[in-house]
Scaffold this motif. Structure first.
Motif, PDB file in Angstrom:
ATOM      1  N   GLY A 177     -56.801  20.219 -53.544  1.00  0.00           N
ATOM      2  CA  GLY A 177     -58.122  20.782 -53.805  1.00  0.00           C
ATOM      3  C   GLY A 177     -58.420  20.899 -55.280  1.00  0.00           C
ATOM      4  O   GLY A 177     -59.502  20.539 -55.741  1.00  0.00           O
ATOM      5  N   ARG A 178     -57.447  21.407 -56.055  1.00  0.00           N
ATOM      6  CA  ARG A 178     -57.662  21.564 -57.489  1.00  0.00           C
ATOM      7  C   ARG A 178     -57.817  20.217 -58.188  1.00  0.00           C
ATOM      8  O   ARG A 178     -58.648  20.054 -59.068  1.00  0.00           O
ATOM      9  CB  ARG A 178     -56.496  22.335 -58.117  1.00  0.00           C
ATOM     10  CG  ARG A 178     -56.508  23.819 -57.800  1.00  0.00           C
ATOM     11  CD  ARG A 178     -55.625  24.554 -58.774  1.00  0.00           C
ATOM     12  NE  ARG A 178     -55.584  25.978 -58.473  1.00  0.00           N
ATOM     13  CZ  ARG A 178     -55.039  26.873 -59.271  1.00  0.00           C
ATOM     14  NH1 ARG A 178     -54.496  26.487 -60.406  1.00  0.00           N
ATOM     15  NH2 ARG A 178     -55.028  28.150 -58.939  1.00  0.00           N
TER      16      ARG A 178
ATOM     17  N   LYS B 237     -61.145  18.830 -57.409  1.00  0.00           N
ATOM     18  CA  LYS B 237     -62.167  19.568 -58.144  1.00  0.00           C
ATOM     19  C   LYS B 237     -62.245  19.086 -59.586  1.00  0.00           C
ATOM     20  O   LYS B 237     -63.340  18.867 -60.127  1.00  0.00           O
ATOM     21  CB  LYS B 237     -61.860  21.062 -58.105  1.00  0.00           C
ATOM     22  CG  LYS B 237     -62.885  21.918 -58.859  1.00  0.00           C
ATOM     23  CD  LYS B 237     -62.497  23.385 -58.792  1.00  0.00           C
ATOM     24  CE  LYS B 237     -63.497  24.224 -59.594  1.00  0.00           C
ATOM     25  NZ  LYS B 237     -63.135  25.662 -59.562  1.00  0.00           N
TER      26      LYS B 237
ATOM     27  N   PHE C 247     -63.837  15.777 -59.711  1.00  0.00           N
ATOM     28  CA  PHE C 247     -65.285  15.870 -59.586  1.00  0.00           C
ATOM     29  C   PHE C 247     -65.924  16.175 -60.930  1.00  0.00           C
ATOM     30  O   PHE C 247     -66.953  15.593 -61.290  1.00  0.00           O
ATOM     31  CB  PHE C 247     -65.661  16.965 -58.574  1.00  0.00           C
ATOM     32  CG  PHE C 247     -65.494  16.555 -57.140  1.00  0.00           C
ATOM     33  CD1 PHE C 247     -65.905  15.306 -56.713  1.00  0.00           C
ATOM     34  CD2 PHE C 247     -64.920  17.414 -56.219  1.00  0.00           C
ATOM     35  CE1 PHE C 247     -65.739  14.925 -55.393  1.00  0.00           C
ATOM     36  CE2 PHE C 247     -64.752  17.048 -54.901  1.00  0.00           C
ATOM     37  CZ  PHE C 247     -65.172  15.794 -54.476  1.00  0.00           C
ATOM     38  N   TRP C 248     -65.321  17.114 -61.679  1.00  0.00           N
ATOM     39  CA  TRP C 248     -65.875  17.466 -62.977  1.00  0.00           C
ATOM     40  C   TRP C 248     -65.868  16.268 -63.927  1.00  0.00           C
ATOM     41  O   TRP C 248     -66.866  15.958 -64.577  1.00  0.00           O
ATOM     42  CB  TRP C 248     -65.089  18.631 -63.581  1.00  0.00           C
ATOM     43  CG  TRP C 248     -65.680  19.968 -63.238  1.00  0.00           C
ATOM     44  CD1 TRP C 248     -65.159  20.915 -62.403  1.00  0.00           C
ATOM     45  CD2 TRP C 248     -66.917  20.500 -63.706  1.00  0.00           C
ATOM     46  NE1 TRP C 248     -66.000  21.994 -62.322  1.00  0.00           N
ATOM     47  CE2 TRP C 248     -67.083  21.780 -63.121  1.00  0.00           C
ATOM     48  CE3 TRP C 248     -67.909  20.023 -64.570  1.00  0.00           C
ATOM     49  CZ2 TRP C 248     -68.198  22.581 -63.370  1.00  0.00           C
ATOM     50  CZ3 TRP C 248     -69.017  20.837 -64.815  1.00  0.00           C
ATOM     51  CH2 TRP C 248     -69.148  22.087 -64.216  1.00  0.00           C
TER      52      TRP C 248
ATOM     53  N   GLN D 236     -63.858  18.020 -48.453  1.00  0.00           N
ATOM     54  CA  GLN D 236     -64.045  18.751 -49.710  1.00  0.00           C
ATOM     55  C   GLN D 236     -65.531  18.920 -50.026  1.00  0.00           C
ATOM     56  O   GLN D 236     -65.968  19.992 -50.446  1.00  0.00           O
ATOM     57  CB  GLN D 236     -63.357  17.996 -50.858  1.00  0.00           C
ATOM     58  CG  GLN D 236     -61.850  18.006 -50.792  1.00  0.00           C
ATOM     59  CD  GLN D 236     -61.260  19.362 -51.149  1.00  0.00           C
ATOM     60  OE1 GLN D 236     -61.818  20.088 -51.958  1.00  0.00           O
ATOM     61  NE2 GLN D 236     -60.150  19.701 -50.529  1.00  0.00           N
ATOM     62  N   VAL D 237     -66.307  17.862 -49.829  1.00  0.00           N
ATOM     63  CA  VAL D 237     -67.747  17.924 -50.096  1.00  0.00           C
ATOM     64  C   VAL D 237     -68.420  18.927 -49.170  1.00  0.00           C
ATOM     65  O   VAL D 237     -69.238  19.746 -49.599  1.00  0.00           O
ATOM     66  CB  VAL D 237     -68.388  16.524 -49.940  1.00  0.00           C
ATOM     67  CG1 VAL D 237     -69.908  16.621 -50.028  1.00  0.00           C
ATOM     68  CG2 VAL D 237     -67.853  15.573 -51.005  1.00  0.00           C
TER      69      VAL D 237
ATOM     70  N   ASN E  63     -67.060  21.484 -47.644  1.00  0.00           N
ATOM     71  CA  ASN E  63     -66.639  22.839 -48.012  1.00  0.00           C
ATOM     72  C   ASN E  63     -67.424  23.364 -49.205  1.00  0.00           C
ATOM     73  O   ASN E  63     -67.791  24.549 -49.254  1.00  0.00           O
ATOM     74  CB  ASN E  63     -65.136  22.860 -48.329  1.00  0.00           C
ATOM     75  CG  ASN E  63     -64.278  22.738 -47.088  1.00  0.00           C
ATOM     76  OD1 ASN E  63     -64.731  23.014 -45.971  1.00  0.00           O
ATOM     77  ND2 ASN E  63     -63.037  22.315 -47.257  1.00  0.00           N
ATOM     78  N   ARG E  64     -67.668  22.479 -50.173  1.00  0.00           N
ATOM     79  CA  ARG E  64     -68.452  22.897 -51.338  1.00  0.00           C
ATOM     80  C   ARG E  64     -69.873  23.285 -50.917  1.00  0.00           C
ATOM     81  O   ARG E  64     -70.439  24.276 -51.390  1.00  0.00           O
ATOM     82  CB  ARG E  64     -68.538  21.754 -52.361  1.00  0.00           C
ATOM     83  CG  ARG E  64     -67.340  21.679 -53.277  1.00  0.00           C
ATOM     84  CD  ARG E  64     -67.438  20.459 -54.176  1.00  0.00           C
ATOM     85  NE  ARG E  64     -66.543  20.637 -55.306  1.00  0.00           N
ATOM     86  CZ  ARG E  64     -66.883  21.125 -56.485  1.00  0.00           C
ATOM     87  NH1 ARG E  64     -68.120  21.528 -56.690  1.00  0.00           N
ATOM     88  NH2 ARG E  64     -66.011  21.240 -57.453  1.00  0.00           N
TER      89      ARG E  64
ATOM     90  N   ARG F 136     -69.808  26.668 -49.165  1.00  0.00           N
ATOM     91  CA  ARG F 136     -69.619  27.786 -50.085  1.00  0.00           C
ATOM     92  C   ARG F 136     -70.898  28.103 -50.843  1.00  0.00           C
ATOM     93  O   ARG F 136     -71.230  29.260 -51.081  1.00  0.00           O
ATOM     94  CB  ARG F 136     -68.475  27.488 -51.056  1.00  0.00           C
ATOM     95  CG  ARG F 136     -67.089  27.630 -50.439  1.00  0.00           C
ATOM     96  CD  ARG F 136     -66.016  27.694 -51.513  1.00  0.00           C
ATOM     97  NE  ARG F 136     -65.904  26.442 -52.258  1.00  0.00           N
ATOM     98  CZ  ARG F 136     -65.089  25.451 -51.933  1.00  0.00           C
ATOM     99  NH1 ARG F 136     -64.307  25.561 -50.862  1.00  0.00           N
ATOM    100  NH2 ARG F 136     -65.033  24.361 -52.669  1.00  0.00           N
ATOM    101  N   ARG F 137     -71.617  27.061 -51.239  1.00  0.00           N
ATOM    102  CA  ARG F 137     -72.871  27.278 -51.958  1.00  0.00           C
ATOM    103  C   ARG F 137     -73.912  27.931 -51.066  1.00  0.00           C
ATOM    104  O   ARG F 137     -74.661  28.812 -51.504  1.00  0.00           O
ATOM    105  CB  ARG F 137     -73.396  25.958 -52.501  1.00  0.00           C
ATOM    106  CG  ARG F 137     -72.579  25.418 -53.673  1.00  0.00           C
ATOM    107  CD  ARG F 137     -73.308  24.342 -54.419  1.00  0.00           C
ATOM    108  NE  ARG F 137     -72.578  23.929 -55.597  1.00  0.00           N
ATOM    109  CZ  ARG F 137     -73.041  23.047 -56.492  1.00  0.00           C
ATOM    110  NH1 ARG F 137     -74.229  22.503 -56.312  1.00  0.00           N
ATOM    111  NH2 ARG F 137     -72.325  22.718 -57.539  1.00  0.00           N
TER     112      ARG F 137
END
Length: 511
Positions: A25-26, A29, A32-33, A499-500, A502-503, A506-507
């Motif tokens: 996950g990290r 992430k 993604f950044w 992952q997408v 889940n993001r 969360r938003r």
């Protein structure tokens, strides 16, 4: 130093060690950044290329490209592996930071002086008289870059990838893009590119220092330097080999085919470089610090490498199909009809995009496992392959150089995977097995896009409209497959989709 040598060095901590369940996950992430920032930078670079290609001549691009190959060599030598040592060391102390900062700054000053006085001989080597003054001005880059190397390494070690992405994007926009375009419009010629490069490097160094200033220390300790250089020397040898492999073809083209040919070749390379650097930089700056935290866990290293290679193949192979098929439209739309000579070299070079990005991950895992001298040997074998490929290929003009260099890239990729398996017992068999599925997917995309071009050709669409249609078709089909049939992309597709989602959840929960 401000304290006595007998005092115990204050620890700046070890790299963050995410638990096993958080590693994927990290890492994703952080990917993604860097992907978001790198994508924005790549788009911006393409826009800048589109503008500058209409303001400057191929010969002017060629002379500056030749000078930048010299800058790249001195920059690598100026690093002497200190920055990677700061990322890789398990427990970082003030002595490491102070010694690293002093060493890179002193090395930068040394390189500035040396290359200022060697500029005439470098111009003679390239057979380009105008190169001398440009190299002399570019020599300032070494000391500017040297001042910010440790700060950049500290940000990478702390995995502050959002800030790194912003720095890269803002320094390119406000340092390079605006300066280059304005000066080119004012008829500065190749000097528009020279001053823009200096402005970008100065701005990025200032920002690195500003963000990491609290962690910077000044001083020098010989025992710490020796410890760092044991690791750093191997990294430097690797980086010099990487420099040769990245620039040997530029030297061959510039010396034997001339500045104009180098201008065409360098623009072809710059276009393909956006995709390769986007993923490759993430591998070097995101994957390397992550792997450094688990360097003693072979099973986790293996999973991380296979996942990175599979993710790369999942995106790069279909994208390669698009870029090869749409190659003529890309070059002629972005650079203009006067750059038609760059079309075929671009298509050849872009055909091995997967290998260009994937081999960065191999280098990351070798360094993270401490096998820096094996990595150096591997990189130098790649450099030798590029030299031979370029020298043989130049007899057949730019297209021959492109073929020779592309074969060398493929050799580097597979030989690197062999070394990883042999020396650190990390197998890439899982990702190679899935590679064939992605190749089939890429061929399917290529067939679809070629068929579309054949159907649309009689209509007489312009290059821009054809390019828009091909890209739109590609992304719509890719998105539909990713959304409704993620299993086509293997386990990585399912993880990425999860992952997408889940993001998004969360938003929505926050709102």
């Amino acid at each position: 130093m401000s304290r006595s040598e007998e005092d115990l060095p204050r620890s700046q901590g070890s790299p963050p060690k995410p638990p096993k369940e958080e590693l994927t996950g990290r890492t994703l992430k952080n990917f993604f950044w860097m992907f978001a920032g790198g994508s924005a930078e790549a788009v911006l670079k393409i826009v800048v290329v589109l503008i500058l290609a209409r303001l400057l001549l191929p010969e002017e691009f060629g002379v500056v490209s030749a000078a930048l190959t010299v800058v790249a060599l001195a920059e690598v030598m100026g690093r002497i592996g200190v920055a990677p040592s700061i990322i890789q060391v398990k427990t970082l102390t003030d002595d490491h930071v102070a010694t690293g900062f002093t060493t890179t700054l002193a090395s930068g000053i040394l390189m500035t002086v040396a290359f200022f006085f060697l500029a005439g001989q470098i111009a003679d080597l390239y057979r380009m008289p105008d190169l001398k003054i440009i190299v002399q001005v570019f020599s300032l880059l070494f000391v500017i870059k040297g001042a910010g190397l440790v700060s950049e390494a500290l940000l990478q070690r702390k995995m502050r990838f959002p800030e790194l992405a912003v720095i890269r994007l803002s320094s390119y926009l406000f340092g390079y893009a605006i300066v280059a375009i304005v000066l080119a419009m004012l008829d500065f010629g190749p000097w528009a590119l020279v001053w823009a490069q200096l402005a970008q490097t100065l701005l990025s160094t200032v920002l690195y220092l500003r963000l990491a200033w609290d962690g910077i220390a000044i001083g020098f300790k010989w025992s710490t330097f020796v410890t760092m250089i044991r690791f750093g020397l191997g990294v430097t040898l690797t980086q010099i080999g990487n420099y040769v492999s990245q620039n040997a073809d530029f030297f061959v083209v510039g010396r034997w085919l001339g500045a104009e040919a180098l201008g065409y070749y360098s623009r072809s390379y710059l276009l393909l470089q956006q995709g390769a650097q986007l993923v490759g930089r993430m591998g070097d700056q995101v994957l390397f610090p992550t792997l450094a935290t688990i360097q003693d866990d072979r099973s986790r290293l293996e999973r991380a490498l296979n996942r990175a290679l599979a993710l790369t193949a999942m995106t790069q192979i279909p994208l390669t199909a698009l870029l090869v098929v749409a190659g003529p439209e890309i070059v002629l739309t972005l650079l203009g009809p006067q750059w038609e000579r760059a079309v075929l070299p671009f298509q050849i070079l872009i055909s091995v995009l997967l290998f260009r990005t994937g081999y960065k991950f191999v280098g990351s895992i070798l360094r993270a496992a401490g096998r820096v001298y094996i990595a150096a040997l591997w990189q130098w074998s790649h450099a030798l392959a590029v030299i031979l490929g370029a020298l043989i290929g130049q007899q057949f003009d730019l297209e021959g150089v492109a073929v020779g260099v592309s074969l060398a890239i493929a050799f580097c990729y597979f030989s690197g995977l062999f070394l990883v398996r042999h020396f650190i017992n990390v197998s890439s068999r899982d990702s190679l097995r899935r590679l064939f599925g992605y190749i089939i997917l890429g061929l399917a995309f290529a067939a679809l896009l070629v068929a579309s071009k054949m159907v649309l050709a009689p209509v007489g669409l312009g290059n821009l409209l054809m390019l828009v249609i091909l890209f739109a078709e590609f992304f719509v089909v890719y998105l539909l497959l990713f959304t409704f049939a993620p299993k086509m992309f293997g386990r990585e597709g399912e993880i990425l989709k999860e992952q997408v989602l889940n993001r998004i959840r969360r938003r929505r929960a926050k709102n």
